[in-house]
Design a protein around this motif. Structure first.
Motif, PDB file in Angstrom:
ATOM      1  N   ALA A  72     -61.010 -28.047 -19.343  1.00 57.38           N
ATOM      2  CA  ALA A  72     -61.293 -27.287 -18.528  1.00 57.38           C
ATOM      3  C   ALA A  72     -62.583 -27.866 -17.563  1.00 57.38           C
ATOM      4  N   GLY A  73     -63.641 -28.328 -18.251  1.00 51.72           N
ATOM      5  CA  GLY A  73     -64.662 -28.755 -17.670  1.00 51.72           C
ATOM      6  C   GLY A  73     -64.315 -30.217 -16.627  1.00 51.72           C
ATOM      7  N   ALA A  74     -63.438 -31.054 -17.311  1.00 49.40           N
ATOM      8  CA  ALA A  74     -62.841 -32.145 -16.608  1.00 49.40           C
ATOM      9  C   ALA A  74     -62.272 -31.925 -15.229  1.00 49.40           C
ATOM     10  N   ASP A  88     -66.019 -19.903  -6.662  1.00 47.44           N
ATOM     11  CA  ASP A  88     -64.459 -19.946  -6.703  1.00 47.44           C
ATOM     12  C   ASP A  88     -63.825 -21.361  -7.265  1.00 47.44           C
ATOM     13  N   LEU A  89     -64.435 -22.564  -7.137  1.00 42.87           N
ATOM     14  CA  LEU A  89     -64.072 -23.725  -7.879  1.00 42.87           C
ATOM     15  C   LEU A  89     -64.063 -23.573  -9.440  1.00 42.87           C
ATOM     16  N   LEU A  90     -64.964 -22.859  -9.856  1.00 40.30           N
ATOM     17  CA  LEU A  90     -65.170 -22.868 -11.385  1.00 40.30           C
ATOM     18  C   LEU A  90     -64.058 -21.988 -11.850  1.00 40.30           C
ATOM     19  N   ALA A  91     -63.850 -20.740 -11.226  1.00 38.80           N
ATOM     20  CA  ALA A  91     -62.969 -19.831 -11.479  1.00 38.80           C
ATOM     21  C   ALA A  91     -61.600 -20.335 -11.612  1.00 38.80           C
ATOM     22  N   SER A  92     -61.289 -20.999 -10.497  1.00 38.01           N
ATOM     23  CA  SER A  92     -59.720 -21.685 -10.278  1.00 38.01           C
ATOM     24  C   SER A  92     -59.634 -22.667 -11.273  1.00 38.01           C
ATOM     25  N   SER A  93     -60.406 -23.629 -11.496  1.00 40.41           N
ATOM     26  CA  SER A  93     -60.252 -24.652 -12.467  1.00 40.41           C
ATOM     27  C   SER A  93     -60.187 -24.268 -13.829  1.00 40.41           C
ATOM     28  N   LEU A  94     -60.928 -23.296 -14.314  1.00 45.75           N
ATOM     29  CA  LEU A  94     -60.788 -22.789 -15.479  1.00 45.75           C
ATOM     30  C   LEU A  94     -59.377 -22.285 -15.913  1.00 45.75           C
ATOM     31  N   TYR A  95     -58.702 -21.382 -14.792  1.00 50.10           N
ATOM     32  CA  TYR A  95     -57.592 -20.819 -15.003  1.00 50.10           C
ATOM     33  C   TYR A  95     -56.615 -22.097 -15.048  1.00 50.10           C
TER      34      TYR A  95
END
Length: 444
Positions: free
Chosen positions: A301-303, A57-64
Motif C-alpha cells: 500500500a505504501g509503495a 485523494d491520492l492516499l485514499a485511492s492508493s490504499l484502495y
C-alpha cells in the motif's frame, strides 16, 4: 517549494533512507516520503484545490487500489502453505526420500540442498522458509556424515534463494500486482531460469567434488534398490502437491489464487496423511501467515502511494528523460540498474527493494525497450542476490543461526554461488529467449 522533479527525487531518496535507518516501519516510511514529496513540490494548483486535499485523494485511492486486488489474495495462501509444510515433518520426509537417488552423483548428498530447495521452493514460494527448513535438516547431518560444511553452507545459501525464482513466488506475486503483469506468465517465465541456476549449482558441486576429494566422505553410504523404492512413499505425496499447484496453473484450470488455495488444502491433507499436523501447528501457521500478510500488504500500500506520488509529480518522466539524455545503450542501462540493485541488497531486504524501486525503475526499463515480463525475472534474480549479500542478507542470518558459524565463514562459502547467480543473470540478459520460451509456448 521545489519545482525540479530530479532535485526532488534526490531529496525523497535521502528522506526515505533516513526513515529506514531510523527503524521506522517500511510501509510508514513509504507513505511519509510520499506526503513530504507532495508538500515540498511546487504544484501550482488552483486556489480551490489544496495540496492537503490532493494528498488525501491520492492516499485514499492508493490504499484502495493496493488492497482491492484479487491477485494479492494468492499471497496469504502461499504463505500459509509454506508455514504448514515448514512446521510439520513433510519437509523432513522430502529429504529422506531424496537421499537414495543423489548418493552416487559426484558430490553425493551435497546435492540434497539444491534439489530439496528447488522442490521446497516449488511448494512454499518463500526463500526464508526454504532456507530455514532445508538448512535445519541438512547442515548438521551433512557435517556428521563427513561432508564439507563450507560447501554445504554455500550451496544452502545459494539454493535457498530459489524460493523467489521457482514458482510460486511471493516476490513474483508482488511484482505482478505492482506492475500489472500476469502473475501466471511470471510463474511460467521463472521455470527455465530457475532450473538453469539450480543446474549451475549442481555442476559446481560436482566440479568441487572432482578436484577436492576432501569435500565428500571417503566411505559412501550404500542404498539398495529396495531403499530407492521405499523412498517413493515419502516423495510421491510431495510431488503430487507440486503437480497440483503448478499443474493447475500451467494447464489453465486455475488462477494463481485458486491454485494457492488448492496448495493449502493439499498441504493440510499431506499433514493428515503423514500424521504430522495438529491444532497447535495449524494455529501457529495461521498466526504467522496473518502477521506476514499484513506486513506485506502495508508495504505494498505504501509503495503504490509513493508510486502515484512519483507519477503525479513527474519524477518518473523526468528521470526517464534524464537517463535517455545520457545516451546509454539498453545493455549499459540494465548493467547500471543491476549494480544499483546489488548495492541496495547490501542494506535492504528483498520486498523493500522491489516496492521502493519499481515505481521509478520500471518506466525507465520499458522506455529502453525491455519487456516488463523479462524485467520481472531479472528483478527476482536481483533480490535473490540481496538474500546473500552483507550486511542485510537474510539467508546469511538464517544459516548463521542454524550453523553457529561466523558470518565471515558463511560469506566465503557463499561467494562462488553468488558468482553463479551473476552468470545466470548475464545469460538471461544476452539470451532473453530463456525467459520467454515457456510463456510463448503456453500462448501458442
Amino acid at each position: 517549494m521545489i519545482s525540479d522533479p530530479l532535485v526532488l527525487s534526490v531529496i525523497l531518496i535521502a528522506i526515505m533512507f533516513a526513515f529506514l535507518i531510523s527503524s521506522l516501519w517500511i510501509g510508514v516510511s513509504l507513505i511519509l516520503t510520499g506526503i513530504i514529496g507532495m508538500l515540498l513540490f511546487d504544484h501550482n494548483l488552483p486556489p480551490v484545490i489544496s495540496v492537503y486535499t490532493k494528498i488525501g485523494d491520492l492516499l485514499a485511492s492508493s490504499l484502495y487500489d493496493a488492497l482491492n486486488s484479487w491477485s494479492l489474495a494468492a499471497l496469504p495462501m502461499f504463505i500459509l502453505m509454506g508455514e504448514i509444510l515448514y512446521k510439520s515433518s513433510i519437509s523432513t520426509r522430502l529429504l529422506n526420500g531424496l537421499k537414495p537417488w543423489l548418493n552416487y552423483i559426484p558430490g553425493g548428498l551435497l546435492h540434497v540442498n539444491v534439489v530439496a530447495c528447488s522442490l521446497f521452493a516449488a511448494v512454499s514460494g518463500s526463500s526464508a522458509a526454504t532456507t530455514a527448513t532445508v538448512g535445519k535438516i541438512t547442515l548438521e547431518e551433512l557435517k556428521n556424515r563427513g561432508y564439507s560444511k563450507s560447501l554445504a553452507m554455500g550451496s544452502l545459501a545459494g539454493s535457498g534463494t530459489l524460493g523467489y525464482l521457482i514458482p510460486p513466488s511471493l516476490i513474483m506475486i508482488i511484482y505482478g500486482v505492482l506492475s500489472d503483469v500476469s502473475i501466471g506468465k511470471l510463474f511460467i517465465a521463472g521455470i527455465i531460469p530457475g532450473l538453469l541456476l539450480a543446474s549451475l549449482y549442481s555442476f559446481y558441486i560436482m566440479y568441487k567434488a572432482k578436484v577436492d576429494v576432501t569435500v565428500t566422505p571417503m566411505e559412501e553410504e550404500v542404498f539398495t534398490l529396495k531403499d530407492k523404492l521405499n523412498s517413493f512413499k515419502d516423495l510421491a505425496p510431495i510431488f503430487s502437491l507440486i503437480t497440483l499447484v503448478l499443474g493447475s496453473i500451467y494447464g489453465g484450470f486455475a488462477t494463481p489464487t485458486e491454485a494457492a488455495a488448492l496448495g493449502v488444502l493439499g498441504s493440510l491433507i499431506l499433514g493428515l496423511y503423514f500424521k504430522s499436523i495438529d491444532k497447535e501447528v495449524i494455529q501457529n501457521a495461521i498466526l504467522n501467515t496473518v502477521k506476514t500478510s499484513v506486513m506485506i500488504g502495508f508495504i505494498i500500500a505504501g509503495a503504490i502511494f509513493l508510486s502515484q506520488v512519483i507519477g503525479f509529480l513527474g519524477i518518473a518522466r523526468a528521470m526517464s528523460e534524464f537517463i535517455i539524455g545520457l545516451g546509454l545503450s539498453p545493455l549499459m542501462l540494465i548493467l547500471l540498474i543491476g549494480i544499483m540493485y546489488i548495492i541496495l541488497g547490501m542494506i535492504l531486504e528483498a520486498i523493500s527493494i522491489v516496492v521502493m524501486t519499481l515505481p521509478i525503475v520500471l518506466p525507465i526499463v520499458i522506455l529502453a525497450g525491455f519487456d516488463p515480463l523479462w524485467f520481472g525475472v531479472f528483478l527476482v534474480f536481483m533480490v535473490e542476490m540481496a538474500q546473500i549479500t552483507p550486511p542485510v542478507g537474510f539467508s546469511l542470518f538464517v544459516i548463521q543461526s542454524i550453523s553457529g558459524e561466523k558470518i565471515e565463514a558463511i560469506l566465503k562459502a557463499t561467494f562462488p554461488f553468488f558468482i553463479l547467480m551473476v552468470i545466470t543473470v548475464v545469460l538471461i540478459t544476452l539470451f532473453p529467449e530463456i525467459v520467454f520460451y515457456l510463456p510463448n509456448k503456453m500462448i501458442d
